[in-house]
Design a protein around this motif. Structure first.
Motif, PDB file in Angstrom:
ATOM      1  N   PHE A 173       0.815  -1.220   0.000  1.00 31.92           N
ATOM      2  CA  PHE A 173       0.000   0.000   0.000  1.00 31.92           C
ATOM      3  C   PHE A 173       0.845   1.265   0.000  1.00 31.92           C
ATOM      4  CE2 PHE A 173      -3.672  -2.455   2.139  1.00 31.92           C
ATOM      5  CZ  PHE A 173      -4.156  -2.840   0.902  1.00 31.92           C
ATOM      6  N   THR A 174       2.051   1.197   0.580  1.00 31.51           N
ATOM      7  CA  THR A 174       2.929   2.367   0.588  1.00 31.51           C
ATOM      8  C   THR A 174       3.897   2.376  -0.596  1.00 31.51           C
ATOM      9  OG1 THR A 174       4.520   1.260   2.041  1.00 31.51           O
ATOM     10  CG2 THR A 174       2.815   2.608   3.102  1.00 31.51           C
ATOM     11  N   GLY A 175       3.900   1.301  -1.371  1.00 35.97           N
ATOM     12  CA  GLY A 175       4.812   1.226  -2.510  1.00 35.97           C
ATOM     13  C   GLY A 175       6.268   1.197  -2.076  1.00 35.97           C
ATOM     14  N   ALA A 187      -4.070   3.290  -6.257  1.00 31.66           N
ATOM     15  CA  ALA A 187      -5.430   2.859  -6.608  1.00 31.66           C
ATOM     16  C   ALA A 187      -5.799   1.521  -5.979  1.00 31.66           C
ATOM     17  CB  ALA A 187      -5.581   2.788  -8.127  1.00 31.66           C
ATOM     18  N   PHE A 188      -4.810   0.691  -5.637  1.00 33.02           N
ATOM     19  CA  PHE A 188      -5.149  -0.588  -5.017  1.00 33.02           C
ATOM     20  C   PHE A 188      -5.377  -0.471  -3.502  1.00 33.02           C
ATOM     21  CE2 PHE A 188      -0.403  -1.689  -5.799  1.00 33.02           C
ATOM     22  CZ  PHE A 188       0.018  -1.015  -4.662  1.00 33.02           C
ATOM     23  N   ALA A 205     -11.536  12.512   6.193  1.00 36.50           N
ATOM     24  CA  ALA A 205     -10.735  13.514   6.895  1.00 36.50           C
ATOM     25  C   ALA A 205     -10.704  14.852   6.157  1.00 36.50           C
ATOM     26  CB  ALA A 205      -9.310  12.993   7.098  1.00 36.50           C
ATOM     27  N   GLY A 206     -11.401  14.949   5.012  1.00 34.39           N
ATOM     28  CA  GLY A 206     -11.495  16.233   4.314  1.00 34.39           C
ATOM     29  C   GLY A 206     -10.704  16.360   3.031  1.00 34.39           C
ATOM     30  N   PHE A 207      -9.960  15.332   2.646  1.00 34.06           N
ATOM     31  CA  PHE A 207      -9.189  15.396   1.400  1.00 34.06           C
ATOM     32  C   PHE A 207     -10.107  15.237   0.197  1.00 34.06           C
ATOM     33  CE2 PHE A 207      -5.835  14.665   4.382  1.00 34.06           C
ATOM     34  CZ  PHE A 207      -4.710  15.227   3.815  1.00 34.06           C
ATOM     35  N   VAL A 208      -9.763  15.923  -0.887  1.00 35.07           N
ATOM     36  CA  VAL A 208     -10.518  15.899  -2.129  1.00 35.07           C
ATOM     37  C   VAL A 208      -9.606  15.360  -3.229  1.00 35.07           C
ATOM     38  CG1 VAL A 208     -11.681  17.353  -3.851  1.00 35.07           C
ATOM     39  CG2 VAL A 208     -11.919  17.861  -1.413  1.00 35.07           C
ATOM     40  N   THR A 209     -10.132  14.478  -4.069  1.00 31.46           N
ATOM     41  CA  THR A 209      -9.356  13.965  -5.191  1.00 31.46           C
ATOM     42  C   THR A 209      -9.148  15.072  -6.221  1.00 31.46           C
ATOM     43  OG1 THR A 209     -10.206  11.734  -4.866  1.00 31.46           O
ATOM     44  CG2 THR A 209      -9.303  12.245  -7.051  1.00 31.46           C
ATOM     45  N   GLU A 210      -7.900  15.250  -6.623  1.00 33.86           N
ATOM     46  CA  GLU A 210      -7.559  16.289  -7.600  1.00 33.86           C
ATOM     47  C   GLU A 210      -7.181  15.722  -8.964  1.00 33.86           C
ATOM     48  OE1 GLU A 210      -5.955  19.908  -4.883  1.00 33.86           O
ATOM     49  OE2 GLU A 210      -4.449  18.532  -5.640  1.00 33.86           O
ATOM     50  N   GLY A 211      -6.716  14.490  -8.967  1.00 34.15           N
ATOM     51  CA  GLY A 211      -6.315  13.921 -10.238  1.00 34.15           C
ATOM     52  C   GLY A 211      -5.685  12.555 -10.066  1.00 34.15           C
ATOM     53  N   VAL A 212      -5.190  12.044 -11.168  1.00 32.45           N
ATOM     54  CA  VAL A 212      -4.592  10.716 -11.180  1.00 32.45           C
ATOM     55  C   VAL A 212      -3.265  10.780 -11.920  1.00 32.45           C
ATOM     56  CG1 VAL A 212      -4.860   8.329 -11.983  1.00 32.45           C
ATOM     57  CG2 VAL A 212      -6.845   9.585 -11.139  1.00 32.45           C
ATOM     58  N   LYS A 213      -2.239  10.241 -11.290  1.00 32.39           N
ATOM     59  CA  LYS A 213      -0.961  10.025 -11.973  1.00 32.39           C
ATOM     60  C   LYS A 213      -1.021   8.599 -12.510  1.00 32.39           C
ATOM     61  CE  LYS A 213       2.753  11.458  -9.739  1.00 32.39           C
ATOM     62  NZ  LYS A 213       3.669  11.713  -8.603  1.00 32.39           N
ATOM     63  N   ARG A 214      -1.237   8.501 -13.807  1.00 34.36           N
ATOM     64  CA  ARG A 214      -1.426   7.186 -14.417  1.00 34.36           C
ATOM     65  C   ARG A 214      -0.135   6.389 -14.408  1.00 34.36           C
ATOM     66  NH1 ARG A 214      -3.168   8.044 -20.047  1.00 34.36           N
ATOM     67  NH2 ARG A 214      -1.601   9.660 -19.937  1.00 34.36           N
ATOM     68  N   ASP A 215      -0.274   5.084 -14.125  1.00 33.41           N
ATOM     69  CA  ASP A 215       0.868   4.160 -14.137  1.00 33.41           C
ATOM     70  C   ASP A 215       2.057   4.716 -13.361  1.00 33.41           C
ATOM     71  OD1 ASP A 215      -0.716   2.566 -15.703  1.00 33.41           O
ATOM     72  OD2 ASP A 215       0.431   2.852 -17.549  1.00 33.41           O
ATOM     73  N   ALA A 216       1.807   5.215 -12.158  1.00 31.96           N
ATOM     74  CA  ALA A 216       2.858   5.844 -11.350  1.00 31.96           C
ATOM     75  C   ALA A 216       3.748   4.829 -10.635  1.00 31.96           C
ATOM     76  CB  ALA A 216       2.224   6.785 -10.330  1.00 31.96           C
ATOM     77  N   LEU A 217       3.261   3.600 -10.472  1.00 28.23           N
ATOM     78  CA  LEU A 217       3.991   2.578  -9.732  1.00 28.23           C
ATOM     79  C   LEU A 217       3.877   1.260 -10.482  1.00 28.23           C
ATOM     80  CD1 LEU A 217       5.323   1.684  -6.928  1.00 28.23           C
ATOM     81  CD2 LEU A 217       2.985   1.063  -6.251  1.00 28.23           C
ATOM     82  N   LYS A 218       4.993   0.571 -10.607  1.00 28.76           N
ATOM     83  CA  LYS A 218       4.957  -0.783 -11.164  1.00 28.76           C
ATOM     84  C   LYS A 218       5.167  -1.749 -10.012  1.00 28.76           C
ATOM     85  CE  LYS A 218       6.468  -3.495 -15.073  1.00 28.76           C
ATOM     86  NZ  LYS A 218       7.392  -3.548 -16.221  1.00 28.76           N
ATOM     87  N   TRP A 219       4.106  -2.507  -9.708  1.00 29.83           N
ATOM     88  CA  TRP A 219       4.133  -3.399  -8.550  1.00 29.83           C
ATOM     89  C   TRP A 219       3.812  -4.812  -9.010  1.00 29.83           C
ATOM     90  CZ3 TRP A 219       6.077  -2.230  -3.989  1.00 29.83           C
ATOM     91  CH2 TRP A 219       5.922  -3.156  -2.960  1.00 29.83           C
ATOM     92  N   TRP A 259       1.058  -2.154 -13.593  1.00 32.65           N
ATOM     93  CA  TRP A 259       1.063  -0.700 -13.416  1.00 32.65           C
ATOM     94  C   TRP A 259      -0.108  -0.278 -12.535  1.00 32.65           C
ATOM     95  CZ3 TRP A 259       5.208   1.923 -14.277  1.00 32.65           C
ATOM     96  CH2 TRP A 259       6.111   1.490 -15.237  1.00 32.65           C
ATOM     97  N   VAL A 260       0.163   0.642 -11.610  1.00 29.10           N
ATOM     98  CA  VAL A 260      -0.847   1.107 -10.655  1.00 29.10           C
ATOM     99  C   VAL A 260      -0.881   2.630 -10.691  1.00 29.10           C
ATOM    100  CG1 VAL A 260      -1.570   1.089  -8.230  1.00 29.10           C
ATOM    101  CG2 VAL A 260      -0.340  -0.880  -9.181  1.00 29.10           C
ATOM    102  N   ASP A 261      -2.097   3.182 -10.759  1.00 29.36           N
ATOM    103  CA  ASP A 261      -2.270   4.632 -10.733  1.00 29.36           C
ATOM    104  C   ASP A 261      -2.096   5.153  -9.306  1.00 29.36           C
ATOM    105  OD1 ASP A 261      -2.948   4.521 -13.422  1.00 29.36           O
ATOM    106  OD2 ASP A 261      -5.107   4.727 -13.065  1.00 29.36           O
ATOM    107  N   GLU A 262      -1.646   6.407  -9.223  1.00 30.28           N
ATOM    108  CA  GLU A 262      -1.581   7.103  -7.940  1.00 30.28           C
ATOM    109  C   GLU A 262      -2.626   8.214  -7.950  1.00 30.28           C
ATOM    110  OE1 GLU A 262       1.501   9.577  -5.054  1.00 30.28           O
ATOM    111  OE2 GLU A 262       2.138   8.967  -7.047  1.00 30.28           O
ATOM    112  N   ILE A 263      -3.500   8.205  -6.967  1.00 27.35           N
ATOM    113  CA  ILE A 263      -4.546   9.215  -6.857  1.00 27.35           C
ATOM    114  C   ILE A 263      -4.000  10.361  -6.018  1.00 27.35           C
ATOM    115  CG2 ILE A 263      -6.878   9.673  -6.003  1.00 27.35           C
ATOM    116  CD1 ILE A 263      -7.138   6.453  -6.436  1.00 27.35           C
ATOM    117  N   VAL A 264      -4.061  11.566  -6.576  1.00 25.64           N
ATOM    118  CA  VAL A 264      -3.570  12.759  -5.895  1.00 25.64           C
ATOM    119  C   VAL A 264      -4.751  13.409  -5.176  1.00 25.64           C
ATOM    120  CG1 VAL A 264      -2.460  15.009  -6.190  1.00 25.64           C
ATOM    121  CG2 VAL A 264      -1.780  13.068  -7.641  1.00 25.64           C
TER     122      VAL A 264
END
Length: 186
Positions: free
Chosen positions: A40-42, A136-137, A148-162, A166-171
Protein backbone atom coordinates in the motif's frame (compact mmCIF):
# COMPACT_ATOMS: atom_id res chain seq x y z
CA UNK A 1 4.79 31.52 10.35
CA UNK A 2 5.02 27.76 10.09
CA UNK A 3 7.39 26.20 12.61
CA UNK A 4 8.07 22.49 12.37
CA UNK A 5 10.75 22.72 15.09
CA UNK A 6 8.07 22.44 17.78
CA UNK A 7 6.84 18.86 18.14
CA UNK A 8 3.35 18.84 19.72
CA UNK A 9 1.31 16.12 21.37
CA UNK A 10 -2.20 15.98 19.90
CA UNK A 11 -4.98 14.13 21.71
CA UNK A 12 -8.18 12.75 20.23
CA UNK A 13 -10.83 10.34 21.48
CA UNK A 14 -9.10 7.23 20.06
CA UNK A 15 -5.46 8.22 19.61
CA UNK A 16 -2.67 10.39 20.94
CA UNK A 17 -0.15 11.71 18.46
CA UNK A 18 3.21 12.43 20.08
CA UNK A 19 6.75 13.00 18.85
CA UNK A 20 8.24 9.81 17.50
CA UNK A 21 11.36 8.43 19.23
CA UNK A 22 13.86 5.66 18.71
CA UNK A 23 11.89 3.59 21.24
CA UNK A 24 9.05 3.42 18.69
CA UNK A 25 11.20 1.44 16.25
CA UNK A 26 10.05 -2.08 17.31
CA UNK A 27 6.36 -1.22 16.86
CA UNK A 28 7.03 0.53 13.58
CA UNK A 29 9.12 -2.39 12.32
CA UNK A 30 6.18 -4.75 12.84
CA UNK A 31 4.03 -2.47 10.68
CA UNK A 32 6.72 -1.99 8.03
CA UNK A 33 7.30 -5.76 7.77
CA UNK A 34 3.67 -6.43 6.85
CA UNK A 35 3.31 -7.31 3.13
CA UNK A 36 0.08 -5.27 2.75
CA UNK A 37 1.65 -2.19 4.36
CA UNK A 38 4.66 -2.56 2.06
CA UNK A 39 2.38 -2.82 -0.99
CA UNK A 40 0.00 0.00 0.00
CA UNK A 41 2.93 2.37 0.59
CA UNK A 42 4.81 1.23 -2.51
CA UNK A 43 7.88 0.64 -0.34
CA UNK A 44 10.94 -0.82 -1.96
CA UNK A 45 14.16 -1.91 -0.40
CA UNK A 46 14.79 -2.70 3.20
CA UNK A 47 16.31 -0.25 5.61
CA UNK A 48 18.49 -1.86 8.25
CA UNK A 49 17.72 -1.65 11.95
CA UNK A 50 20.63 0.70 12.71
CA UNK A 51 19.60 3.14 9.96
CA UNK A 52 15.94 2.97 11.00
CA UNK A 53 16.77 3.61 14.65
CA UNK A 54 18.92 6.59 13.67
CA UNK A 55 16.04 7.88 11.52
CA UNK A 56 13.60 7.78 14.44
CA UNK A 57 16.21 9.13 16.86
CA UNK A 58 16.74 12.25 14.70
CA UNK A 59 13.10 13.15 13.90
CA UNK A 60 12.88 15.53 16.85
CA UNK A 61 15.75 17.59 15.42
CA UNK A 62 14.04 18.22 12.07
CA UNK A 63 12.77 21.75 11.45
CA UNK A 64 11.16 21.07 8.07
CA UNK A 65 8.86 18.18 8.95
CA UNK A 66 6.71 16.73 11.71
CA UNK A 67 6.85 13.02 12.56
CA UNK A 68 4.36 11.87 15.19
CA UNK A 69 3.79 8.39 16.62
CA UNK A 70 0.17 7.23 16.68
CA UNK A 71 -0.66 5.76 20.07
CA UNK A 72 -3.89 3.80 20.57
CA UNK A 73 -5.44 5.29 23.72
CA UNK A 74 -7.24 2.02 24.52
CA UNK A 75 -4.06 0.00 24.94
CA UNK A 76 -1.29 2.59 25.04
CA UNK A 77 0.64 0.94 22.20
CA UNK A 78 2.25 2.67 19.22
CA UNK A 79 0.31 1.54 16.15
CA UNK A 80 1.83 3.75 13.45
CA UNK A 81 3.00 7.21 12.46
CA UNK A 82 1.55 10.37 10.93
CA UNK A 83 3.88 12.72 9.06
CA UNK A 84 3.83 16.19 7.53
CA UNK A 85 6.85 16.46 5.20
CA UNK A 86 8.03 17.95 1.90
CA UNK A 87 7.33 21.41 3.31
CA UNK A 88 7.28 24.34 0.89
CA UNK A 89 7.34 27.55 2.98
CA UNK A 90 6.80 29.71 -0.11
CA UNK A 91 3.63 27.81 -1.01
CA UNK A 92 2.48 27.27 2.59
CA UNK A 93 2.07 23.59 1.76
CA UNK A 94 3.35 20.16 2.60
CA UNK A 95 2.77 16.47 1.99
CA UNK A 96 1.04 14.09 4.38
CA UNK A 97 1.64 10.40 4.89
CA UNK A 98 0.43 7.88 7.43
CA UNK A 99 1.22 4.28 8.29
CA UNK A 100 -0.74 1.99 10.60
CA UNK A 101 0.07 -1.63 11.29
CA UNK A 102 -2.35 -4.29 10.04
CA UNK A 103 -3.70 -5.28 13.46
CA UNK A 104 -4.95 -1.75 14.08
CA UNK A 105 -6.47 -0.90 10.71
CA UNK A 106 -10.21 -0.52 10.22
CA UNK A 107 -10.84 0.89 13.72
CA UNK A 108 -10.98 4.61 12.88
CA UNK A 109 -7.53 5.29 14.32
CA UNK A 110 -6.13 6.44 10.98
CA UNK A 111 -9.04 8.74 10.22
CA UNK A 112 -8.75 10.41 13.63
CA UNK A 113 -4.95 10.65 13.42
CA UNK A 114 -5.27 12.22 9.97
CA UNK A 115 -7.79 14.80 11.17
CA UNK A 116 -5.63 15.65 14.19
CA UNK A 117 -2.39 16.25 12.31
CA UNK A 118 -4.04 17.96 9.33
CA UNK A 119 -6.02 20.18 11.71
CA UNK A 120 -2.79 21.09 13.48
CA UNK A 121 -1.12 21.86 10.14
CA UNK A 122 -3.92 24.15 8.98
CA UNK A 123 -5.11 25.68 12.25
CA UNK A 124 -1.82 26.02 14.17
CA UNK A 125 0.91 26.10 11.52
CA UNK A 126 -1.09 28.16 9.03
CA UNK A 127 -0.61 25.79 6.10
CA UNK A 128 -2.77 26.51 3.08
CA UNK A 129 -2.49 23.11 1.38
CA UNK A 130 -1.72 19.57 2.48
CA UNK A 131 -1.55 16.91 -0.22
CA UNK A 132 -0.92 13.20 -0.55
CA UNK A 133 -0.79 10.35 -3.02
CA UNK A 134 -2.62 7.07 -2.55
CA UNK A 135 -2.30 4.07 -4.84
CA UNK A 136 -5.43 2.86 -6.61
CA UNK A 137 -5.15 -0.59 -5.02
CA UNK A 138 -5.79 1.01 -1.59
CA UNK A 139 -9.43 2.21 -1.71
CA UNK A 140 -9.82 1.89 2.08
CA UNK A 141 -7.14 4.55 2.61
CA UNK A 142 -8.73 6.76 -0.03
CA UNK A 143 -12.07 6.60 1.83
CA UNK A 144 -10.33 7.44 5.13
CA UNK A 145 -8.67 10.47 3.51
CA UNK A 146 -12.02 11.62 2.13
CA UNK A 147 -13.56 11.32 5.62
CA UNK A 148 -10.73 13.51 6.89
CA UNK A 149 -11.49 16.23 4.31
CA UNK A 150 -9.19 15.40 1.40
CA UNK A 151 -10.52 15.90 -2.13
CA UNK A 152 -9.36 13.96 -5.19
CA UNK A 153 -7.56 16.29 -7.60
CA UNK A 154 -6.31 13.92 -10.24
CA UNK A 155 -4.59 10.72 -11.18
CA UNK A 156 -0.96 10.02 -11.97
CA UNK A 157 -1.43 7.19 -14.42
CA UNK A 158 0.87 4.16 -14.14
CA UNK A 159 2.86 5.84 -11.35
CA UNK A 160 3.99 2.58 -9.73
CA UNK A 161 4.96 -0.78 -11.16
CA UNK A 162 4.13 -3.40 -8.55
CA UNK A 163 4.56 -7.13 -9.18
CA UNK A 164 4.67 -6.47 -12.91
CA UNK A 165 1.43 -4.44 -12.94
CA UNK A 166 1.06 -0.70 -13.42
CA UNK A 167 -0.85 1.11 -10.65
CA UNK A 168 -2.27 4.63 -10.73
CA UNK A 169 -1.58 7.10 -7.94
CA UNK A 170 -4.55 9.21 -6.86
CA UNK A 171 -3.57 12.76 -5.89
CA UNK A 172 -5.62 14.25 -3.07
CA UNK A 173 -5.41 17.48 -1.08
CA UNK A 174 -7.14 19.53 1.56
CA UNK A 175 -7.01 23.34 1.47
CA UNK A 176 -7.35 25.66 4.44
CA UNK A 177 -10.38 27.18 2.71
CA UNK A 178 -12.05 23.72 2.65
CA UNK A 179 -11.08 22.69 6.16
CA UNK A 180 -13.78 22.00 8.71
CA UNK A 181 -12.26 22.19 12.21
CA UNK A 182 -12.71 19.33 14.62
CA UNK A 183 -15.48 19.86 17.17
CA UNK A 184 -14.18 21.15 20.49
CA UNK A 185 -13.96 18.52 23.22
CA UNK A 186 -13.92 21.06 26.03
Amino acid sequence: MTDFAYKPTLTGELVVLRPVTEDDYPAMQVAMDDPDVVRFTGSRGEIGEEAARKWYRTRGEQTDRLDLAIVDKAGGEVVGEAVLNEWSPEDESCNFRILIGPADQGRGLGTEATRLIVGYGIEQLGLHRIDLGVYAFNPRAQRAYEKAGFVTEGVKRDALKWDGEWVDEIVMAVLATDWKPLPSTT
